[in-house]
Design a protein around this motif. Structure first.
Motif, PDB file in Angstrom:
ATOM      1  N   TYR A  78       0.828  -1.203   0.000  1.00  0.00           N
ATOM      2  CA  TYR A  78       0.000   0.000   0.000  1.00  0.00           C
ATOM      3  C   TYR A  78       0.863   1.255   0.000  1.00  0.00           C
ATOM      4  O   TYR A  78       0.613   2.211  -0.738  1.00  0.00           O
ATOM      5  CB  TYR A  78      -0.931   0.029   1.214  1.00  0.00           C
ATOM      6  N   GLU A  79       1.907   1.258   0.834  1.00  0.00           N
ATOM      7  CA  GLU A  79       2.818   2.397   0.915  1.00  0.00           C
ATOM      8  C   GLU A  79       3.509   2.619  -0.425  1.00  0.00           C
ATOM      9  O   GLU A  79       3.596   3.741  -0.919  1.00  0.00           O
ATOM     10  CB  GLU A  79       3.885   2.143   2.030  1.00  0.00           C
ATOM     11  N   LEU A  80       3.946   1.488  -0.967  1.00  0.00           N
ATOM     12  CA  LEU A  80       4.678   1.520  -2.240  1.00  0.00           C
ATOM     13  C   LEU A  80       3.792   2.091  -3.353  1.00  0.00           C
ATOM     14  O   LEU A  80       4.229   2.882  -4.193  1.00  0.00           O
ATOM     15  CB  LEU A  80       5.092   0.066  -2.604  1.00  0.00           C
ATOM     16  N   LEU A  81       2.539   1.638  -3.344  1.00  0.00           N
ATOM     17  CA  LEU A  81       1.567   2.054  -4.345  1.00  0.00           C
ATOM     18  C   LEU A  81       1.399   3.576  -4.334  1.00  0.00           C
ATOM     19  O   LEU A  81       1.266   4.210  -5.377  1.00  0.00           O
ATOM     20  CB  LEU A  81       0.210   1.388  -4.015  1.00  0.00           C
ATOM     21  N   LYS A  82       1.434   4.172  -3.114  1.00  0.00           N
ATOM     22  CA  LYS A  82       1.263   5.615  -2.998  1.00  0.00           C
ATOM     23  C   LYS A  82       2.486   6.348  -3.530  1.00  0.00           C
ATOM     24  O   LYS A  82       2.353   7.397  -4.154  1.00  0.00           O
ATOM     25  CB  LYS A  82       1.030   6.023  -1.521  1.00  0.00           C
ATOM     26  N   LYS A  83       3.657   5.747  -3.319  1.00  0.00           N
ATOM     27  CA  LYS A  83       4.890   6.447  -3.704  1.00  0.00           C
ATOM     28  C   LYS A  83       5.250   6.195  -5.157  1.00  0.00           C
ATOM     29  O   LYS A  83       5.674   7.092  -5.878  1.00  0.00           O
ATOM     30  CB  LYS A  83       6.079   5.966  -2.815  1.00  0.00           C
ATOM     31  N   ASP A  84       5.093   4.986  -5.574  1.00  0.00           N
ATOM     32  CA  ASP A  84       5.660   4.613  -6.886  1.00  0.00           C
ATOM     33  C   ASP A  84       4.555   4.302  -7.894  1.00  0.00           C
ATOM     34  O   ASP A  84       3.826   3.319  -7.785  1.00  0.00           O
ATOM     35  CB  ASP A  84       6.557   3.375  -6.709  1.00  0.00           C
TER      36      ASP A  84
END
Lengths: 630, 133
Positions: free
Chosen positions: A9-15
């Motif tokens: 989820y975090e990754l999805l927001k950043k990348d």
């Protein structure tokens, strides 16, 4: 939450690449729709690629897919969308058909969720596509096959059945039930299944083969008769296949087919063939199948007997070989007409040569057998022996010759009577006349009156004979219309002397205008003869009363001459009353030939004569003459 | 009544010829007779008489049914010969066949058809006929 999930989820927001990877590879299409500006919708490239379109050419507009979505599905989609907007718990999830660029149908599972503002009002809609086409196609195909099988079974009247030996359960398909004509609630079991088979051979057979199938594992395929629940007898084909597990039968299943019509038709054909064969073989008349070139294909015993050949000999020959040459052309030309379809059949009388060299006369009837396309196959000939008939015909012809010859002789004889006999009797009368005049004393001799009487009798006999001959040799005389009343008057005048002498009363009650068709001389002779007879055979005890009447009985005029005289014993004499030279009264004038001549004259004019009489009461003669108008 | 001169009888039946001669004599019918047994004999002799210019018969009594030449054949031949004298021909036959009567009437030279037997009475009637002509 799992740390990896949390990390993704975090990754999805950043990348952004993570999102790109997901939308490109995990889904068959993705869309994001601006509900505040509904014409704008973003579709990812996979969306279009699934439908066969180039994503670079497609605008990010909602209208872009409007043309390729199935109209029915669009309506249900809108319906679902509205429900989802109103109530977030209502899932937006349905199968939607799109039209692929190549024309085929693309099945898409379309799921979506609305994105709402603080007030809960939907402002965006996010959707995801999954391509279901290959799965859907298989499902369609299966349905199609099932339908086809069901239809085939219905048409072929093939049903299925199954006996589950482990759970002891019997099941029948719809068609199987229909064949047995059982109601829906019919209780099935192995026993009552077998009970449908007709007692005797059918039931014994099904019991045996069914037992063999689950004890020995043998398939069966039998054609038997059942009696349906409604009592109808039917032919069925029953196929059974046992399923074995470790030497134990677990289930028997199979097919059940209604073959009643087919079987009956086959049996009918077999029966007809048998009938034809027997008819052919044992017919009293000759029968044969003849090939188009005249060769005997099949012959029966009667034909062999008729022409004296054995079957083997005859089959080596053609009908031309044994046909009389004079009859061959006619036969062949009729045969050609048959082949050319100018006639259905023909009949002719013809001759065959018997093996022994003799001639056999036959009546031949030929018809043709054609195949389904109408081309001639062979002929069927029926041959009746008419040799005896022909012989009889020849005999009749010979007899006719003899009769004609004898008739000629009779005419010759008539001539002898009419001329020679007359000239001799004439001479005798003449000489006697001369004798009387030249030698008057001779009349004193007691023999003279006897010779004289003999001569007179001879003259009269000859004249009667002449009349008879004349009637019988001149039968084609012309008839004239004559007034009957006048003839009776004339006859009464002629017998006047005798009438006065005997005190007779003669009444002419004939209708005055009545005319009959008659030969004048005959009519005169008939009327005179009848009235003379009536006077001649009067009773010595009564004054003679003679009444002549007439009546019209189309096409005849009936003339009745009634007297009150001696009468005739008809029981004794009726048979010979009108015969030549019959006398009934012992009257010395009686010659009998009178009635014979009368009858012949009446008949020569196309009439008839009848007599009624009672002894000592009187006699009535009825003469039927042709009416003038006739 | 004055008898005729010559009567000719053509008939093959000797009994008839005998009888008719006697009857003619009884009836004082004629002065003399010419008798022939058939048509041919009659024709030959009559031709000779014509040729020789002899007297011909006044009356011929002709039978129909005769051997060699019958009455019809005689009539056919004889009526073809031109003769000045009026000869009356009677057909005298036993035949009562109406065909014969009809045929006889078809010959102009035939005066009457007499059915045999001939009696003194009907011969006298013939004679009266003749005189009347």
């Amino acid at each position: 939450m799992n740390y990896l999930q949390k990390e993704l989820y975090e990754l999805l927001k950043k990348d952004d690449r993570i999102f790109d990877f997901l939308q490109e590879s995990a889904l068959d299409g993705m869309w994001y729709w601006d509900l505040e500006n509904p014409e704008n919708e973003w579709m990812n490239p996979t969306f279009w690629e699934t439908m066969g379109y180039d994503p670079n050419e497609m605008p990010h507009k909602a209208s872009a897919w409007q043309d390729i979505i199935n109209k029915d599905d669009l309506n249900s989609t809108i319906d679902s969308f509205e429900k989802h907007c109103a109530e977030p718990n209502h899932a937006y999830d349905q199968l939607v058909r799109y039209k692929h660029k190549n024309g085929s149908t693309v099945w898409i599972r379309c799921r979506g969720m609305a994105i709402r503002d603080e007030d809960g009002k939907p402002i965006r809609m996010l959707g995801a596509h999954t391509d279901m086409t290959s799965y859907k196609d298989k499902e369609q195909l299966l349905l199609k096959y099932q339908d086809l099988l069901e239809k085939t079974n219905q048409v072929a009247r093939i049903g299925t059945w199954e006996v589950d030996l482990i759970n002891n359960k019997v099941s029948w398909s719809e068609v199987t039930r229909e064949i047995h004509e059982v109601e829906g609630d019919f209780e099935l079991s192995v026993e009552n299944g077998i009970d449908f088979y007709k007692e005797g051979k059918s039931r014994e057979t099904i019991t045996r083969v069914f037992n063999d199938s689950y004890t020995k594992g043998e398939n069966y395929d039998v054609e038997l008769q059942i009696i349906t629940a409604k009592g109808n007898e039917k032919w069925v084909r029953a196929i059974g296949i046992p399923e074995m597990e470790n030497g134990q039968c677990t289930r028997v299943y199979g097919l059940f087919q209604d073959i009643d019509e087919k079987t009956k038709a086959n049996q009918q054909i077999a029966l007809q063939e048998e009938l034809f064969r027997k008819t052919f073989e044992f017919a009293a008349i000759g029968m044969a199948l003849v090939g188009l070139k005249g060769e005997w294909l099949q012959v029966n015993k009667s034909l062999c007997d008729l022409v004296g050949y054995t079957e083997e000999e005859l089959l080596q020959l053609t009908f031309q070989d044994i046909t009389h040459p004079d009859d061959l052309d006619k036969d062949l030309s009729l045969l050609r007409e048959l082949i050319n379809g100018e006639r259905e059949s023909y009949q002719m009388e013809k001759r065959y040569h018997h093996k022994n060299g003799g001639i056999v006369w036959v009546l031949l009837s030929v018809s043709m057998v054609k195949d389904d396309s109408g081309s001639p196959l062979h002929f069927i000939s029926q041959i009746t022996d008419i040799t005896d008939g022909k012989r009889a015909q020849r005999e009749i012809e010979t007899l006719l010759d003899v009769t004609q010859e004898q008739n000629k002789r009779l005419l010759n004889f008539a001539h002898i009577v009419s001329h020679n006999l007359r000239s001799h009797s004439g001479n005798m009368a003449m000489i006697l006349d001369l004798f009387k005049k030249q030698v008057p004393s001779a009349t004193e001799n007691e023999f003279f009156p006897l010779v004289n009487e003999a001569s007179d009798n001879l003259k009269e006999t000859v004249s009667h004979l002449n009349e008879v001959v004349a009637i019988n040799t001149n039968t084609d005389k012309k008839l004239f219309e004559e007034n009957l009343w006048e003839y009776i008057e004339k006859a009464i005048v002629t017998v006047k002397a005798l009438a006065i002498e005997t005190g007779a009363i003669i009444e002419n009650k004939v209708q005055k205008q009545l005319k009959v068709k008659a030969i004048p001389a005959y009519l005169e002779s008939i009327t005179l003869n009848l009235i003379t007879n009536a006077l001649k055979y009067r009773s010595p005890e009564r004054k003679p009363v003679i009444v002549v009447t007439s009546s019209l009985l189309n096409p005849f005029v009936k003339l009745t001459v009634k007297d009150n005289g001696l009468g005739i014993d008809l029981k004794k004499h009726s048979a010979k009353l009108f015969g030549m030279y019959k006398t009934f009264h012992g009257n010395k004038d009686a010659r009998g030939v009178g009635l014979f001549i009368t009858k012949n004259q009446v008949e020569a004019m196309g009439g008839k004569i009848e007599v009624e009489s009672e002894i000592d009461k009187g006699t009535s003669f009825n003469i039927y003459l042709q009416n003038e108008t006739n | 009544m004055k008898p005729i001169d010559i009567a000719c009888i053509i008939d093959d039946d000797p009994i008839f010829v005998f009888g008719i001669k006697r009857i003619m004599q009884l009836a004082d019918f004629c002065n003399s007779f010419l008798i022939f047994n058939n048509g041919k004999e009659a024709l030959d002799n009559l031709k000779m008489l014509i040729y020789a210019g002899e007297e011909l018969p006044d009356v011929i009594l002709l039978d129909l049914n005769m051997p060699i030449m019958d009455g019809w054949q005689f009539l056919d031949e004889f009526t073809g010969i031109p003769i000045d004298k009026q000869i009356t021909i009677y057909v005298a036959s036993s035949s009562i066949d109406p065909e014969d009567t009809k045929k006889a009437q078809s010959y102009e030279s035939v005066s009457n058809y007499i059915v045999k037997p001939i009696t003194v009475e009907n011969l006298k009637a013939i004679l009266e006929d003749l005189k009347a002509v």
